[in-house]
Design a protein around this motif. Structure first.
Motif, short mmCIF file in Angstrom:
data_model
loop_
_atom_site.label_atom_id
_atom_site.label_comp_id
_atom_site.label_asym_id
_atom_site.label_seq_id
_atom_site.Cartn_x
_atom_site.Cartn_y
_atom_site.Cartn_z
N HIS A 46 48.37 48.03 32.78
CA HIS A 46 47.96 46.70 32.36
C HIS A 46 49.13 45.73 32.29
CE1 HIS A 46 44.39 48.98 31.16
NE2 HIS A 46 43.74 47.84 31.19
N ALA A 47 50.36 46.26 32.32
CA ALA A 47 51.51 45.37 32.34
C ALA A 47 51.79 44.85 33.75
CB ALA A 47 52.74 46.09 31.80
N ALA A 48 51.29 45.55 34.77
CA ALA A 48 51.52 45.11 36.15
C ALA A 48 50.69 43.87 36.44
CB ALA A 48 51.14 46.23 37.11
N PRO A 49 51.21 43.00 37.29
CA PRO A 49 50.46 41.78 37.62
C PRO A 49 49.23 42.07 38.45
CG PRO A 49 52.44 41.95 38.96
CD PRO A 49 52.51 43.06 37.96
N GLY A 50 48.26 41.21 38.36
CA GLY A 50 47.04 41.36 39.15
C GLY A 50 46.01 42.22 38.45
N GLY A 51 44.87 42.37 39.10
CA GLY A 51 43.79 43.16 38.55
C GLY A 51 42.91 43.72 39.65
N PRO A 52 41.96 44.58 39.31
CA PRO A 52 41.13 45.22 40.32
C PRO A 52 40.01 44.33 40.85
CG PRO A 52 40.47 45.97 38.16
CD PRO A 52 41.66 45.08 37.95
N GLU A 53 39.79 43.17 40.22
CA GLU A 53 38.64 42.36 40.63
C GLU A 53 38.75 41.86 42.07
OE1 GLU A 53 41.61 39.77 38.45
OE2 GLU A 53 40.62 41.70 38.13
N GLN A 54 39.99 41.60 42.52
CA GLN A 54 40.17 41.13 43.89
C GLN A 54 39.81 42.23 44.90
OE1 GLN A 54 41.50 37.73 44.47
NE2 GLN A 54 40.35 38.22 46.33
N ALA A 55 40.20 43.47 44.56
CA ALA A 55 39.88 44.58 45.45
C ALA A 55 38.39 44.87 45.47
CB ALA A 55 40.66 45.83 45.02
N ALA A 72 32.24 42.07 33.43
CA ALA A 72 31.38 43.24 33.56
C ALA A 72 32.13 44.54 33.29
CB ALA A 72 30.76 43.27 34.96
N ASN A 73 33.41 44.57 33.61
CA ASN A 73 34.21 45.78 33.41
C ASN A 73 35.05 45.71 32.13
OD1 ASN A 73 33.97 47.54 36.04
ND2 ASN A 73 34.13 45.42 36.73
N HIS A 74 34.79 44.73 31.27
CA HIS A 74 35.48 44.58 29.98
C HIS A 74 36.99 44.42 30.14
CE1 HIS A 74 31.68 45.82 28.13
NE2 HIS A 74 31.66 46.85 28.96
N LEU A 75 37.42 43.82 31.24
CA LEU A 75 38.85 43.65 31.47
C LEU A 75 39.43 42.48 30.70
CD1 LEU A 75 38.93 44.28 35.33
CD2 LEU A 75 39.54 45.87 33.49
N ASN A 76 38.57 41.64 30.11
CA ASN A 76 39.06 40.53 29.30
C ASN A 76 39.17 40.88 27.83
OD1 ASN A 76 39.34 38.69 31.43
ND2 ASN A 76 37.17 38.10 31.35
N ASP A 77 38.73 42.10 27.46
CA ASP A 77 38.84 42.53 26.07
C ASP A 77 40.30 42.76 25.71
OD1 ASP A 77 36.13 42.43 26.08
OD2 ASP A 77 35.83 44.60 26.13
N PRO A 78 40.64 42.70 24.42
CA PRO A 78 42.01 43.04 24.00
C PRO A 78 42.37 44.46 24.43
CG PRO A 78 40.81 41.98 22.22
CD PRO A 78 39.81 42.23 23.30
N LEU A 79 43.66 44.68 24.66
CA LEU A 79 44.10 45.97 25.18
C LEU A 79 43.75 47.13 24.25
CD1 LEU A 79 47.57 45.21 26.81
CD2 LEU A 79 45.37 45.58 27.92
N TRP A 80 43.83 46.88 22.93
CA TRP A 80 43.55 47.97 22.02
C TRP A 80 42.08 48.38 22.09
CZ3 TRP A 80 39.98 47.68 18.11
CH2 TRP A 80 39.55 46.40 17.72
N GLN A 81 41.21 47.42 22.35
CA GLN A 81 39.80 47.76 22.51
C GLN A 81 39.57 48.54 23.81
OE1 GLN A 81 37.23 44.37 22.17
NE2 GLN A 81 37.86 43.87 20.06
N GLN A 82 40.25 48.12 24.86
CA GLN A 82 40.11 48.85 26.13
C GLN A 82 40.62 50.28 26.00
OE1 GLN A 82 41.26 46.73 29.77
NE2 GLN A 82 41.44 44.83 28.58
#
Length: 334
Positions: A46-55, A72-82
């Motif tokens: 999660h520290a790396a730039p970018g996300g899986p949504e583009q792929a 839909a994949n809860h990627l905007n939730d806080p890291l501790w929740q994820q």
């Protein structure tokens, strides 16, 4: 005069055998290590730039579509929740669902393991057995031409990168001679065996350098001990000396070597799979990293970490079983 009542002796609690206690301690420490691995891998991903949504959505996706995928994949939730959600899934032995493959991570890993495990086991057996045999052969003939030839081979093998050895082997046996296929895993059965010959040969050549050198040094140390000299003075045969003294006194070191080779191969087959186009665990991990498929990366990393922990545990147990001095030391600590 009062008589003090005598309290009955409380029965002593039965103690677990020392070996069992050692295994329990190792499993507890391994659990902590695996927990740290999950946290570190999760943080780095999660520290790396970018996300899986583009792929997932492709290059033509609109910002609204990308945002919908993140929600839909809860990627905007806080890291501790994820991470909490991920930890709960692990507690239920659920590694999640791949973003790009749209299938359970366990299924993806099982499919890739069907390619990696035969390659891993065949290379491990060959490199360990051949390395031990060559090491014993040269240790009994130190300074001879055969010894110098084997030592030279180990130096060349240790100095050659895996990808360079793979390219050379595939060029000679696949392109020039045309004996074996150089890419892919085949269609099953004997065709798959033919496709795995060159990857196994490549990895074995690289690993033979370290296994032969280690075995040569250890066997040579035992052959120089006084007990071997006394055995020779008593007229005992070379086969008896090797079987009952050399191999017995080198068992712990050779078991440790076999475990170390297996651990190194667990994470070291990535390059070989890339060179020969094998859809194994290493290729799955590289694809997951490239596509930012977080569940795949987390799942593969965790499985590899569990395998490393189990291999080290089995090695420790075998060493205690083989060497009575280690068992005695364990009983003394208890």
């Amino acid at each position: 005069m009062t008589v003090q009542p005598v309290e009955p002796d409380t029965p002593a609690r039965p103690k677990l055998p020392p070996l069992v206690r050692m295994i329990v301690r190792r499993l507890l420490s391994a659990s902590v290590v695996l927990l740290i691995v999950t946290v570190v891998v999760f943080a780095f991903i999660h520290a790396a730039p970018g996300g899986p949504e583009q792929a997932i959505a492709g290059r033509e996706a609109t910002p609204e579509q990308l945002e919908a995928i993140r929600e839909a994949n809860h990627l905007n939730d806080p890291l501790w929740q994820q991470y909490a959600r991920y930890a709960v899934s692990l507690a239920h032995l659920d590694l999640g669902t791949s973003y790009t493959r749209n299938e359970p991570v366990v299924t993806s890993i099982a499919t890739a393991a069907g390619v990696t495990l035969p390659l891993l086991l065949a290379t491990w057996v060959l490199s360990t057995i051949l390395g031990s045999m060559l090491g014993l052969f040269t240790a009994r003939r130190q300074g001879s031409r055969a010894d110098r030839a084997v030592v030279g081979f180990t130096v060349v093998g240790a100095s050659s990168p895996v990808f360079a050895t793979g390219i050379l082997v595939s060029y000679i046996f696949g392109v020039r001679l045309g004996w074996l296929p150089t890419l892919g895993v085949g269609d099953g059965g004997l065709d798959t065996v033919r496709h795995l010959v060159l990857p196994v040969l490549t990895t074995t050549v690289v690993l033979l350098a370290s296994t032969t050198r280690f075995a040569r040094v250890r066997f040579g140390q035992v052959l120089d001990e006084d007990q071997v000299t006394f055995a020779r003075a008593r007229g005992l045969s070379s086969q008896y000396i090797v079987r009952t003294i050399v191999l017995k006194n080198s068992a712990v070191q050779m078991i440790t070597l076999a475990g170390a080779v297996l651990v190194a191969m667990t994470g070291g087959l990535v390059v070989v799979e890339q060179v020969y186009g094998l859809p194994g665990i290493g290729t799955l991990l590289i694809t997951g990293i490239t596509m930012r498929d977080i569940p795949i990366v987390q799942g593969v990393t965790l499985v590899v970490a569990v395998l490393v922990v189990l291999i080290n545990l089995v090695v420790d147990v075998l060493c205690f079983v083989v060497d009575p001095r280690l068992r005695k030391g364990l009983e003394t600590e208890a």
